[in-house]
Design an enzyme around this catalytic site. Structure first.
Site, PDB file in Angstrom:
ATOM      1  N   TYR A 144       0.842  -1.203   0.000  1.00  0.00           N
ATOM      2  CA  TYR A 144       0.000   0.000   0.000  1.00  0.00           C
ATOM      3  C   TYR A 144       0.875   1.250   0.000  1.00  0.00           C
ATOM      4  O   TYR A 144       1.788   1.396   0.815  1.00  0.00           O
ATOM      5  CB  TYR A 144      -0.943   0.035   1.212  1.00  0.00           C
ATOM      6  CG  TYR A 144      -2.055  -1.003   1.159  1.00  0.00           C
ATOM      7  CD1 TYR A 144      -2.388  -1.669  -0.016  1.00  0.00           C
ATOM      8  CD2 TYR A 144      -2.788  -1.317   2.301  1.00  0.00           C
ATOM      9  CE1 TYR A 144      -3.393  -2.621  -0.061  1.00  0.00           C
ATOM     10  CE2 TYR A 144      -3.807  -2.262   2.270  1.00  0.00           C
ATOM     11  CZ  TYR A 144      -4.095  -2.911   1.077  1.00  0.00           C
ATOM     12  OH  TYR A 144      -5.097  -3.851   1.041  1.00  0.00           O
TER      13      TYR A 144
HETATM   14  N1  LIG Z   1      -7.225  -7.651   0.069  1.00  0.00           N
HETATM   15  C1  LIG Z   1      -7.422  -6.851  -0.943  1.00  0.00           C
HETATM   16  O1  LIG Z   1      -7.172  -7.194  -2.106  1.00  0.00           O
HETATM   17  C2  LIG Z   1      -7.941  -5.468  -0.696  1.00  0.00           C
HETATM   18  C3  LIG Z   1      -8.402  -4.676  -1.760  1.00  0.00           C
HETATM   19  C4  LIG Z   1      -8.913  -3.413  -1.463  1.00  0.00           C
HETATM   20  C5  LIG Z   1      -8.974  -2.969  -0.130  1.00  0.00           C
HETATM   21  N2  LIG Z   1      -8.504  -3.765   0.880  1.00  0.00           N
HETATM   22  C6  LIG Z   1      -8.592  -3.351   2.304  1.00  0.00           C
HETATM   23  O2  LIG Z   1      -9.904  -2.895   2.572  1.00  0.00           O
HETATM   24  C7  LIG Z   1      -9.870  -1.565   3.073  1.00  0.00           C
HETATM   25  C8  LIG Z   1     -11.110  -0.832   2.629  1.00  0.00           C
HETATM   26  O3  LIG Z   1     -11.223  -0.867   1.210  1.00  0.00           O
HETATM   27  P1  LIG Z   1     -11.665   0.419   0.407  1.00  0.00           P
HETATM   28  O4  LIG Z   1     -10.820   1.580   0.792  1.00  0.00           O
HETATM   29  O5  LIG Z   1     -11.724   0.032  -1.024  1.00  0.00           O
HETATM   30  O6  LIG Z   1     -13.149   0.617   1.031  1.00  0.00           O
HETATM   31  P2  LIG Z   1     -14.437   1.374   0.444  1.00  0.00           P
HETATM   32  O7  LIG Z   1     -15.198   1.828   1.633  1.00  0.00           O
HETATM   33  O8  LIG Z   1     -15.143   0.521  -0.534  1.00  0.00           O
HETATM   34  O9  LIG Z   1     -13.847   2.634  -0.326  1.00  0.00           O
HETATM   35  C9  LIG Z   1     -13.232   3.660   0.392  1.00  0.00           C
HETATM   36  C10 LIG Z   1     -13.274   4.936  -0.418  1.00  0.00           C
HETATM   37  O10 LIG Z   1     -14.632   5.296  -0.671  1.00  0.00           O
HETATM   38  C11 LIG Z   1     -14.822   6.684  -0.430  1.00  0.00           C
HETATM   39  N3  LIG Z   1     -15.626   6.794   0.793  1.00  0.00           N
HETATM   40  C12 LIG Z   1     -15.656   5.910   1.838  1.00  0.00           C
HETATM   41  N4  LIG Z   1     -16.536   6.308   2.769  1.00  0.00           N
HETATM   42  C13 LIG Z   1     -17.091   7.450   2.319  1.00  0.00           C
HETATM   43  C14 LIG Z   1     -18.072   8.324   2.847  1.00  0.00           C
HETATM   44  N5  LIG Z   1     -18.660   8.096   4.024  1.00  0.00           N
HETATM   45  N6  LIG Z   1     -18.424   9.412   2.121  1.00  0.00           N
HETATM   46  C15 LIG Z   1     -17.850   9.637   0.918  1.00  0.00           C
HETATM   47  N7  LIG Z   1     -16.897   8.850   0.364  1.00  0.00           N
HETATM   48  C16 LIG Z   1     -16.526   7.749   1.063  1.00  0.00           C
HETATM   49  C17 LIG Z   1     -13.418   7.261  -0.280  1.00  0.00           C
HETATM   50  O11 LIG Z   1     -12.871   7.448  -1.599  1.00  0.00           O
HETATM   51  P3  LIG Z   1     -12.933   8.837  -2.417  1.00  0.00           P
HETATM   52  O12 LIG Z   1     -13.288   9.916  -1.439  1.00  0.00           O
HETATM   53  O13 LIG Z   1     -11.589   8.969  -3.008  1.00  0.00           O
HETATM   54  O14 LIG Z   1     -14.025   8.603  -3.415  1.00  0.00           O
HETATM   55  C18 LIG Z   1     -12.668   6.107   0.346  1.00  0.00           C
HETATM   56  O15 LIG Z   1     -11.269   6.193   0.175  1.00  0.00           O
HETATM   57  C19 LIG Z   1      -8.532  -1.009   2.532  1.00  0.00           C
HETATM   58  O16 LIG Z   1      -8.049   0.083   3.299  1.00  0.00           O
HETATM   59  C20 LIG Z   1      -7.648  -2.213   2.662  1.00  0.00           C
HETATM   60  O17 LIG Z   1      -7.200  -2.346   4.012  1.00  0.00           O
HETATM   61  C21 LIG Z   1      -8.010  -4.998   0.610  1.00  0.00           C
END
Ligand SMILES: NC(=O)c1ccc[n+]([C@@H]2O[C@H](COP(=O)([O-])OP(=O)(O)OC[C@H]3O[C@@H](n4cnc5c(N)ncnc54)[C@H](OP(=O)(O)O)[C@@H]3O)[C@@H](O)[C@H]2O)c1
Length: 360
Positions: free
Chosen positions: A61
């Site tokens: 990351y």
């Molecule tokens: N194992 C794997 O392959 C894998 C893959 C992906 C993630 N992960 C893990 O899962 C965690 C979470 O994944 P993710 O970051 O993709 O989760 P997600 O909740 O699907 O997306 C997070 C993104 O959505 C937007 N967001 C989230 N909450 C919001 C809200 N309340 N209001 C407005 N925008 C919002 C923000 O992006 P913007 O503001 O930029 O739009 C934020 O960076 C990661 O940190 C990581 O630890 C693992």
């Protein structure tokens, strides 16, 4: 429900918060869609102050910066490291030109762990994930190497991410039969916009008492409430990498918004509450680029969906599952239970049997 109402992660004694905090957004290095160090630390501090104890990162990351941000924060606060369940991942190769710089071979896992421990400024990880399946390494080599690292005290528990169900089942069963460290959790893509995990991996996890920790629980923010059909999203770093929802996604997004209106909460809270209520132990990993994202997402712990809400969401987001899952529904119950009810599953009688008196 609150962040300090802990759950045990799978068949283990490890107590974790009902929502983990994802650190993929920590750091602004190229290739990421994250935030600067100050905002990352604010997000982490807010999560920990509310009783959160489960933090997820990976070697890869923001090119290692995510781990360093976490390591610097924990090292500056004596005693804090021991209260945090710290999870990281191996697999992605950070050494161009070196085929052993990544993957899941014995030597590369050991080297990747040493690098993660250095950046995180700690002598052990509480949970070590295989980030992806390495089809070029025998799975028993990976499992034995991980078991050695547990015995050496460098990691406490292990889990898999993004690995096919047949490989996961083979690895877990081999470990159980050989007395090696088994899997306690699977980190899988799972949300109202990504439910195909329900075909194979989720039933495996339920059967074996393995926890699910869904990643991208808001499908890259599509379920946060800021994506509306026909409207442009202005405040997003992620959308430059992942584009936007499809027309079919918007059908689900609108069903979520209707439930959120009904409950007077946000679509993000509804989406996370739906995940949390799935069968088995399901601990979503919250993603946030701003502290306000985290705060609004934590509301997912405060609401309870009614059966009617859950049914509406289940139906709007029903996935098309791969063969053989379509063979295991009502028709199979009819063919095996012959009009009786077994384990709460009721069935009809196969109509041609009723229509005929002939038994051969
Ligand atoms: N194992 C794997 O392959 C894998 C893959 C992906 C993630 N992960 C893990 O899962 C965690 C979470 O994944 P993710 O970051 O993709 O989760 P997600 O909740 O699907 O997306 C997070 C993104 O959505 C937007 N967001 C989230 N909450 C919001 C809200 N309340 N209001 C407005 N925008 C919002 C923000 O992006 P913007 O503001 O930029 O739009 C934020 O960076 C990661 O940190 C990581 O630890 C693992």
């Amino acid at each position: 429900m609150a962040l300090d109402h802990y759950v045990t992660l799978g068949r283990s004694g490890l107590r974790v918060s009902p929502f983990a905090l994802g650190a993929m957004t920590f750091g602004t290095d190229p290739g990421g869609a994250g935030c600067d160090v100050a905002e990352s630390e604010k997000i982490l501090a807010t999560y920990l102050e509310r009783g959160g104890n489960f933090v997820d990162t990976a070697n890869f990351y923001t090119n290692g910066h995510s781990e360093k941000i976490l390591g610097d924060y924990l090292a500056a606060r004596p005693g804090l490291r021991d209260r945090v369940v710290l999870a990281s991942k191996f697999f992605f190769n950070m050494f161009p030109g070196d085929p052993n710089g990544g993957g899941a071979g014995r030597g590369s896992i050991i080297a990747q762990l040493d690098e993660s421990l250095r950046r995180l400024q700690t002598d052990h990880l509480d949970l070590y994930w295989m980030h992806n399946w390495d089809r070029h390494t025998p799975i028993e080599e990976t499992m034995r190497a991980l078991d050695d690292l547990v015995r050496a005290g460098k990691i406490r528990y292990i889990g898999f991410s993004n690995t096919p169900a047949w490989v996961t089942a083979q690895a877990h069963t081999t470990a159980v039969l050989k007395g090696w460290t088994p899997l306690i959790a699977l980190q899988v893509e799972y949300s109202l916009l990504a439910r195909t995990v329900e075909g194979e991996l989720a039933p495996f996890a339920r059967d074996q008492g393995v926890a699910l920790t869904p990643w991208s629980p808001l499908k890259n923010g599509f379920l946060s409430g800021k994506y509306r059909r026909g409207a442009q999203v202005t405040d997003s770093a992620r959308s430059a990498y992942v584009g936007g929802p499809t027309e079919a996604d918007y059908d689900v997004i609108e069903a979520v918004a209707a439930v959120a209106d009904d409950l007077g909460t946000t679509p993000a809270a509804v989406s996370l509450a739906w995940l949390r209520a799935r069968e088995g132990t399901v601990v979503p990993i919250i993603g946030a680029r701003r502290v306000t994202h985290l705060e609004s997402n934590l509301a997912g712990l405060e609401i309870t969906l009614t059966d009617a809400h859950r049914r509406a969401l289940d139906e709007a987001s029903a996935p098309d599952l791969n063969y053989p899952a379509p063979m295991h529904g009502a028709q199979q119950a009819m063919l095996q239970f012959a009009g009786t009810t077994v384990d709460g599953v009721s069935s009809e009688v196969y109509p041609p049997l009723l229509a005929s008196n002939v038994r051969y």
